[in-house]
Design an enzyme around this catalytic site. Structure first.
Site, mmCIF file in Angstrom:
data_model
loop_
_atom_site.group_PDB
_atom_site.id
_atom_site.type_symbol
_atom_site.label_atom_id
_atom_site.label_comp_id
_atom_site.label_asym_id
_atom_site.label_seq_id
_atom_site.Cartn_x
_atom_site.Cartn_y
_atom_site.Cartn_z
ATOM 1 C CD GLU A 263 46.321 42.428 28.504
ATOM 2 O OE1 GLU A 263 45.726 43.421 29.007
ATOM 3 O OE2 GLU A 263 45.832 41.306 28.445
ATOM 4 C CB CYS A 297 41.676 43.489 30.350
ATOM 5 S SG CYS A 297 42.353 42.720 28.868
#
Length: 489
Positions: A263, A297
């Protein structure tokens, strides 16, 4: 004294540098011991009934809820996260644990139908001399008798998992790895971010209190070379990593044959169309772009606005950015505290300065004080600037106009990342067309990319990663199928 100092790291507040705790540093022998312990822990976890695993996770959720204020203080102190956001993270973690408990009870295999193909039936009933059965002359009872096979696909845990976690959500992103691994029956060695290991220690303590067996979860705070050695170690059956794209793809290269879930970074865009609720869009873009220093993110970075409403939207955005309270994350009411360290702040400001020297306009902010970066808004940015092409991971927004849908999607897609995106419009045709053409793992309509509920499938396209998080989806990544076929004719 020097030897004692060599065995611990002093964990410091990113806001003022004060010491918030100490963390033991694992050497090579401690890392080896953690792996061996995890192997033993897996043998215990894989044999626990699902209700036992579920009960442990549910108790952990309840203990964390009771220790909420303690967890908030630790997160705020070591991560520099404002109290409001730290409380939100703990609330999400409480849900994450309880949802993992529910999924531990629910996860199951399936029956695989084995009577779908007449050709296979004919092949299996053909005699040794090649004599074939004419199915048109076979009655229903004979057909049923010849099809009495059942297939059952069951999921099983795969083994010890190495989880490498980031600093920005030191509790909840850790749980996105640890909770599904435990729910499905694996053991975990957790390497927390070097800046935020104390939250991981607290989580491990809570899980032990909830009854997690010895060896099921180990926390290892170690130098990078030892972490790389663990990534390469074949005793781990999977590595799950959240962090930068550069590190993540390096992990994939060195991990060998084991599974890898990544991720990674993002460079999220938000599209604001002329029919949007501009007040809502501006409010959510500020929330998604500058709070907690923009260290998401999936944080908002690039805002593209239809030209007819660009000026009105920009005025709203700047007013809301100007209203953000900046300062000590340990004080109530603070929206923007420090980024994780001063070096990161220096980098962020350098990107802003570079964009300015290349023709961008600074509409708000643009300065820093130690590790605190002012909420910043830039315009007249373009591809080729770091601020446009890369993930800034700071409280910086760009805002630029577009003229039509195709241009907006093209520019939103003009990045090597594809984690999540957002768009504000009341035209669902646009939303479904965007879903077809915009290469992101998640698209939020009338919201910003930071929207995430912890049971959602979460992950990215392109260089934003591999695999999916979200409890059930991660449990599938962390388990393997065995298929049982029984002929009961």
């Amino acid at each position: 004294m020097d030897a004692d100092k060599a065995r611990v790291d002093l964990i410091r507040s990113p806001y003022d540098g004060s010491i918030v705790g100490e963390m033991p540093i694992a050497d090579e022998s401690a890392v080896e011991a953690a792996i061996v312990t995890a192997q033993r822990g897996f043998e215990t976890m894989r044999r626990l009934p699902r209700f036992v695993r579920a009960d442990i996770l549910q108790r952990a959720s309840e203990i964390l809820r009771a220790r909420r204020d303690e967890a908030v203080r630790v997160i705020s102190a070591e991560a520099g996260k404002p109290l409001f956001d730290a409380r939100g993270e703990v609330s999400r973690a409480v849900f994450n644990l309880s949802n993992a408990a529910a999924e531990a009870r629910r996860i199951a295999g399936e029956e695989v139908p084995l009577d779908m193909d007449a050709g296979i039936f004919e092949y299996q009933t053909t005699g040794a001399d090649g004599t074939r059965i004419d199915l048109s002359n076979v009655d229903a009872e004979q057909l049923q008798a010849g099809s009495r096979r059942i297939g059952i696909a069951r999921r099983f845990p795969i083994g010890p998992i190495l989880a490498i976690a980031p600093f920005n959500f030191p509790l909840n992103l850790v749980l996105h790895k640890v909770a599904p691994a435990l729910a499905v029956g694996n053991s975990v060695v957790l390497k927390p971010a070097p800046q935020t290991p104390l939250t991981s220690l607290l989580l491990a303590e809570i899980l032990r209190e909830a009854g997690l067996p010895d060896g099921a979860l180990g926390v290892v705070h170690c130098p990078v070379p030892l972490a790389e050695k663990m990534v390469k170690d074949e005793r781990f059956k999977m590595v799950t990593f959240t962090g930068s794209a550069k590190v993540g793809w390096h992990i994939k290269e060195i991990a060998g044959r084991k599974r890898v879930a990544l991720e990674l970074g993002g460079n999220a865009a938000v599209l604001v169309f002329e029919d949007a609720d501009l007040e809502l869009a501006a409010t959510r873009c500020v929330r998604g772009g500058v709070v907690y220093g923009g260290q998401y993110c999936i944080g908002v970075q690039r805002i593209l606005v239809e030209r007819s409403v660009h000026d009105d939207f920009s005025a709203l955005l700047l007013a809301k950015v100007g209203a953000c309270r900046v300062g000590n994350p340990g004080e109530e009411g603070i929206d923007v505290g420090p980024v994780i360290d001063e070096n990161s702040a220096i980098r962020i400001q350098s990107w802003v300065d570079a964009a300015k020297s290349s023709g961008a306009s600074v509409l708000a902010g643009g300065k820093r004080d130690r590790a605190v970066v002012e909420p910043t808004v830039l315009s007249n940015t373009r591809p080729g600037m770091l601020i446009e092409d890369e993930e800034i991971f700071g409280p910086v927004l760009t805002v630029n106009p577009f003229d039509n849908f195709a241009e907006a999607i093209s520019r939103a897609n003009a990045t090597r990342y594809g984690l999540q995106g957002g768009m504000f419009t009341n035209d669902l045709r646009r939303a479904f067309r965007a879903l077809e053409d915009w290469d992101v793992g998640g698209l939020m309509v009338n919201d910003v990319p930071i929207y995430r509920i912890d049971n959602m499938p979460f992950g990215g396209w392109k260089e934003s990663g591999l695999g999916r998080e979200g409890t059930r989806y991660a449990m599938h990544e962390m388990s393997e199928i065995k298929h049982l076929v029984i002929n009961y004719n």
